[in-house]
Write a protein that holds these residues in place. Structure first.
Motif, PDB file in Angstrom:
ATOM      1  N   ARG A 190       0.829  -1.201   0.000  1.00 41.65           N
ATOM      2  CA  ARG A 190       0.000   0.000   0.000  1.00 41.65           C
ATOM      3  C   ARG A 190       0.865   1.252   0.000  1.00 41.65           C
ATOM      4  O   ARG A 190       1.785   1.374   0.798  1.00 41.65           O
ATOM      5  CB  ARG A 190      -0.923   0.027   1.222  1.00 41.65           C
ATOM      6  N   GLY A 191       0.537   2.185  -0.908  1.00 42.98           N
ATOM      7  CA  GLY A 191       1.285   3.427  -1.031  1.00 42.98           C
ATOM      8  C   GLY A 191       0.645   4.599  -0.313  1.00 42.98           C
ATOM      9  O   GLY A 191       1.230   5.685  -0.272  1.00 42.98           O
ATOM     10  N   ARG A 192      -0.563   4.377   0.240  1.00 45.22           N
ATOM     11  CA  ARG A 192      -1.279   5.458   0.929  1.00 45.22           C
ATOM     12  C   ARG A 192      -2.004   4.903   2.152  1.00 45.22           C
ATOM     13  O   ARG A 192      -2.277   3.700   2.222  1.00 45.22           O
ATOM     14  CB  ARG A 192      -2.325   6.083  -0.004  1.00 45.22           C
ATOM     15  N   PRO A 193      -2.345   5.797   3.125  1.00 44.58           N
ATOM     16  CA  PRO A 193      -3.129   5.357   4.283  1.00 44.58           C
ATOM     17  C   PRO A 193      -4.481   4.802   3.831  1.00 44.58           C
ATOM     18  O   PRO A 193      -4.927   5.142   2.744  1.00 44.58           O
ATOM     19  CB  PRO A 193      -3.318   6.656   5.088  1.00 44.58           C
TER      20      PRO A 193
ATOM     21  N   PHE B 163      -3.966  -7.767   0.087  1.00 43.22           N
ATOM     22  CA  PHE B 163      -4.540  -8.184  -1.186  1.00 43.22           C
ATOM     23  C   PHE B 163      -4.980  -6.932  -1.939  1.00 43.22           C
ATOM     24  O   PHE B 163      -5.332  -5.923  -1.320  1.00 43.22           O
ATOM     25  CB  PHE B 163      -5.755  -9.092  -0.970  1.00 43.22           C
ATOM     26  N   PRO B 164      -5.001  -6.977  -3.270  1.00 40.74           N
ATOM     27  CA  PRO B 164      -5.520  -5.834  -4.021  1.00 40.74           C
ATOM     28  C   PRO B 164      -6.977  -5.581  -3.635  1.00 40.74           C
ATOM     29  O   PRO B 164      -7.721  -6.516  -3.342  1.00 40.74           O
ATOM     30  CB  PRO B 164      -5.434  -6.285  -5.485  1.00 40.74           C
ATOM     31  N   GLY B 165      -7.375  -4.316  -3.663  1.00 38.48           N
ATOM     32  CA  GLY B 165      -8.755  -3.977  -3.351  1.00 38.48           C
ATOM     33  C   GLY B 165      -8.895  -2.526  -2.973  1.00 38.48           C
ATOM     34  O   GLY B 165      -7.929  -1.768  -2.972  1.00 38.48           O
ATOM     35  N   GLY B 166     -10.105  -2.146  -2.626  1.00 39.19           N
ATOM     36  CA  GLY B 166     -10.373  -0.766  -2.233  1.00 39.19           C
ATOM     37  C   GLY B 166     -11.862  -0.525  -2.042  1.00 39.19           C
ATOM     38  O   GLY B 166     -12.661  -1.464  -2.013  1.00 39.19           O
ATOM     39  N   ARG B 167     -12.213   0.731  -1.980  1.00 39.73           N
ATOM     40  CA  ARG B 167     -13.595   1.135  -1.719  1.00 39.73           C
ATOM     41  C   ARG B 167     -14.512   0.876  -2.911  1.00 39.73           C
ATOM     42  O   ARG B 167     -14.100   0.977  -4.062  1.00 39.73           O
ATOM     43  CB  ARG B 167     -13.657   2.612  -1.374  1.00 39.73           C
ATOM     44  N   VAL B 168     -15.761   0.580  -2.593  1.00 38.13           N
ATOM     45  CA  VAL B 168     -16.805   0.425  -3.599  1.00 38.13           C
ATOM     46  C   VAL B 168     -17.328   1.827  -3.919  1.00 38.13           C
ATOM     47  O   VAL B 168     -17.669   2.590  -3.010  1.00 38.13           O
ATOM     48  CB  VAL B 168     -17.955  -0.470  -3.079  1.00 38.13           C
ATOM     49  N   GLU B 169     -17.359   2.168  -5.193  1.00 38.18           N
ATOM     50  CA  GLU B 169     -17.847   3.480  -5.605  1.00 38.18           C
ATOM     51  C   GLU B 169     -19.372   3.467  -5.706  1.00 38.18           C
ATOM     52  O   GLU B 169     -19.992   2.415  -5.885  1.00 38.18           O
ATOM     53  CB  GLU B 169     -17.226   3.878  -6.944  1.00 38.18           C
ATOM     54  N   SER B 170     -19.963   4.645  -5.616  1.00 35.86           N
ATOM     55  CA  SER B 170     -21.410   4.786  -5.693  1.00 35.86           C
ATOM     56  C   SER B 170     -21.935   4.148  -6.978  1.00 35.86           C
ATOM     57  O   SER B 170     -21.406   4.376  -8.065  1.00 35.86           O
ATOM     58  CB  SER B 170     -21.777   6.279  -5.661  1.00 35.86           C
ATOM     59  N   GLY B 171     -22.975   3.313  -6.846  1.00 38.52           N
ATOM     60  CA  GLY B 171     -23.597   2.666  -7.997  1.00 38.52           C
ATOM     61  C   GLY B 171     -22.933   1.370  -8.419  1.00 38.52           C
ATOM     62  O   GLY B 171     -23.442   0.686  -9.303  1.00 38.52           O
TER      63      GLY B 171
ATOM     64  N   ALA C  37      -1.127   1.281  -5.193  1.00 37.89           N
ATOM     65  CA  ALA C  37      -0.201   0.166  -4.975  1.00 37.89           C
ATOM     66  C   ALA C  37       1.218   0.630  -5.314  1.00 37.89           C
ATOM     67  O   ALA C  37       1.504   1.005  -6.446  1.00 37.89           O
ATOM     68  CB  ALA C  37      -0.582  -1.022  -5.850  1.00 37.89           C
ATOM     69  N   ALA C  38       2.106   0.609  -4.319  1.00 39.68           N
ATOM     70  CA  ALA C  38       3.490   1.020  -4.539  1.00 39.68           C
ATOM     71  C   ALA C  38       4.280  -0.068  -5.260  1.00 39.68           C
ATOM     72  O   ALA C  38       5.202   0.228  -6.022  1.00 39.68           O
ATOM     73  CB  ALA C  38       4.159   1.365  -3.208  1.00 39.68           C
ATOM     74  N   SER C  39       3.919  -1.349  -5.028  1.00 43.28           N
ATOM     75  CA  SER C  39       4.613  -2.470  -5.671  1.00 43.28           C
ATOM     76  C   SER C  39       3.734  -3.711  -5.624  1.00 43.28           C
ATOM     77  O   SER C  39       2.791  -3.781  -4.844  1.00 43.28           O
ATOM     78  CB  SER C  39       5.959  -2.747  -4.978  1.00 43.28           C
ATOM     79  N   LEU C  40       4.066  -4.691  -6.482  1.00 45.61           N
ATOM     80  CA  LEU C  40       3.358  -5.976  -6.539  1.00 45.61           C
ATOM     81  C   LEU C  40       4.300  -7.076  -6.095  1.00 45.61           C
ATOM     82  O   LEU C  40       5.504  -7.034  -6.388  1.00 45.61           O
ATOM     83  CB  LEU C  40       2.930  -6.315  -7.969  1.00 45.61           C
ATOM     84  N   HIS C  41       3.726  -8.111  -5.462  1.00 44.52           N
ATOM     85  CA  HIS C  41       4.537  -9.243  -4.999  1.00 44.52           C
ATOM     86  C   HIS C  41       3.706 -10.521  -5.097  1.00 44.52           C
ATOM     87  O   HIS C  41       2.510 -10.506  -4.829  1.00 44.52           O
ATOM     88  CB  HIS C  41       4.951  -9.040  -3.537  1.00 44.52           C
TER      89      HIS C  41
ATOM     90  N   GLU D 182       6.711 -16.474   3.395  1.00 42.21           N
ATOM     91  CA  GLU D 182       7.256 -15.168   3.021  1.00 42.21           C
ATOM     92  C   GLU D 182       6.362 -14.042   3.537  1.00 42.21           C
ATOM     93  O   GLU D 182       6.848 -13.020   4.048  1.00 42.21           O
ATOM     94  CB  GLU D 182       7.399 -15.069   1.499  1.00 42.21           C
ATOM     95  N   MET D 183       5.060 -14.231   3.425  1.00 44.05           N
ATOM     96  CA  MET D 183       4.112 -13.223   3.881  1.00 44.05           C
ATOM     97  C   MET D 183       4.260 -12.971   5.387  1.00 44.05           C
ATOM     98  O   MET D 183       4.209 -11.819   5.837  1.00 44.05           O
ATOM     99  CB  MET D 183       2.677 -13.664   3.575  1.00 44.05           C
ATOM    100  N   ALA D 184       4.448 -14.042   6.152  1.00 46.02           N
ATOM    101  CA  ALA D 184       4.525 -13.930   7.610  1.00 46.02           C
ATOM    102  C   ALA D 184       5.753 -13.147   8.068  1.00 46.02           C
ATOM    103  O   ALA D 184       5.772 -12.633   9.193  1.00 46.02           O
ATOM    104  CB  ALA D 184       4.522 -15.318   8.240  1.00 46.02           C
ATOM    105  N   ARG D 185       6.765 -13.018   7.223  1.00 43.33           N
ATOM    106  CA  ARG D 185       7.986 -12.283   7.582  1.00 43.33           C
ATOM    107  C   ARG D 185       7.940 -10.811   7.172  1.00 43.33           C
ATOM    108  O   ARG D 185       8.882 -10.073   7.417  1.00 43.33           O
ATOM    109  CB  ARG D 185       9.202 -12.950   6.947  1.00 43.33           C
ATOM    110  N   GLU D 186       6.861 -10.404   6.535  1.00 44.22           N
ATOM    111  CA  GLU D 186       6.738  -9.035   6.013  1.00 44.22           C
ATOM    112  C   GLU D 186       5.719  -8.226   6.817  1.00 44.22           C
ATOM    113  O   GLU D 186       4.826  -8.799   7.422  1.00 44.22           O
ATOM    114  CB  GLU D 186       6.281  -9.077   4.547  1.00 44.22           C
ATOM    115  N   PRO D 187       5.823  -6.900   6.763  1.00 40.24           N
ATOM    116  CA  PRO D 187       4.750  -6.084   7.346  1.00 40.24           C
ATOM    117  C   PRO D 187       3.492  -6.269   6.486  1.00 40.24           C
ATOM    118  O   PRO D 187       3.514  -5.990   5.287  1.00 40.24           O
ATOM    119  CB  PRO D 187       5.266  -4.652   7.265  1.00 40.24           C
TER     120      PRO D 187
END
Length: 159
Positions: free
Chosen positions: A41-44, A52-60, A122-126, A132-137
């Motif tokens: 994640r590149g932003r709060p 996982f990729p994702g985000g807010r649901v837009e109106s409609g 998204a700042a980067s993809l992995h 591996e996931m358990a060792r990362e933030p």
């Protein structure tokens, strides 16, 4: 029914809880050869964490439409089939009274195609396995869901 992740355990979410209703959002679990697609994640609110990729649901938008849009925007990838896994309620900053709650519809995406590249927030993809996931933030819900999905896939494969 939505569930709430509390210290690694799913609990029933009571929609009658005080405060504003959760913000609708989506998340996609994408796997290839035992590895999960994650974005840093590149932003709060989860800046710097893997999720996982994702985000807010837009109106409609429906949850499925939002999931497909978010995957494309954040990764450049397209999903074939989407299967709703569960809806969870998360609070990114549980110790902050004004922190919003999100009702996160989690989908399993199959038939992923396209050239992966980070985009939007998204700042980067992995592509990572569970160890591996358990060792990362990483966000707590991402790791818990990945373990759940991996365990289910292993159980299916052993039948």
């Amino acid at each position: 029914m939505a569930t709430w992740l509390v210290r690694g355990t799913w609990r029933a979410y009571a929609s009658s809880m005080q405060g504003p209703q959760p913000i609708r959002a989506v998340s996609l679990v994408c796997r290839r050869a035992g590895r999960f697609l994650l974005v840093r994640r590149g932003r709060p609110p989860a800046e710097g964490l893997l999720a996982f990729p994702g985000g807010r649901v837009e109106s409609g938008e429906s949850d499925e439409e939002a999931a497909r849009r978010e995957l494309l925007e954040e990764t450049g990838l397209v999903a074939g089939t989407l299967l709703h896994l569960r809806t969870i309620v998360i609070t990114p900053e549980p110790n902050v009274a004004s922190s919003p709650r999100f009702a996160l519809a989690v989908f399993i995406a199959d038939g992923i195609s396209g050239e992966g590249r980070p985009g939007d927030d998204a700042a980067s993809l992995h592509w990572m396995n569970i160890d591996e996931m358990a060792r990362e933030p990483i966000t707590e819900s991402t790791l818990v869901i990945a373990r759940e999905v991996a365990g289910g896939a292993e159980a299916i494969g052993s039948q």
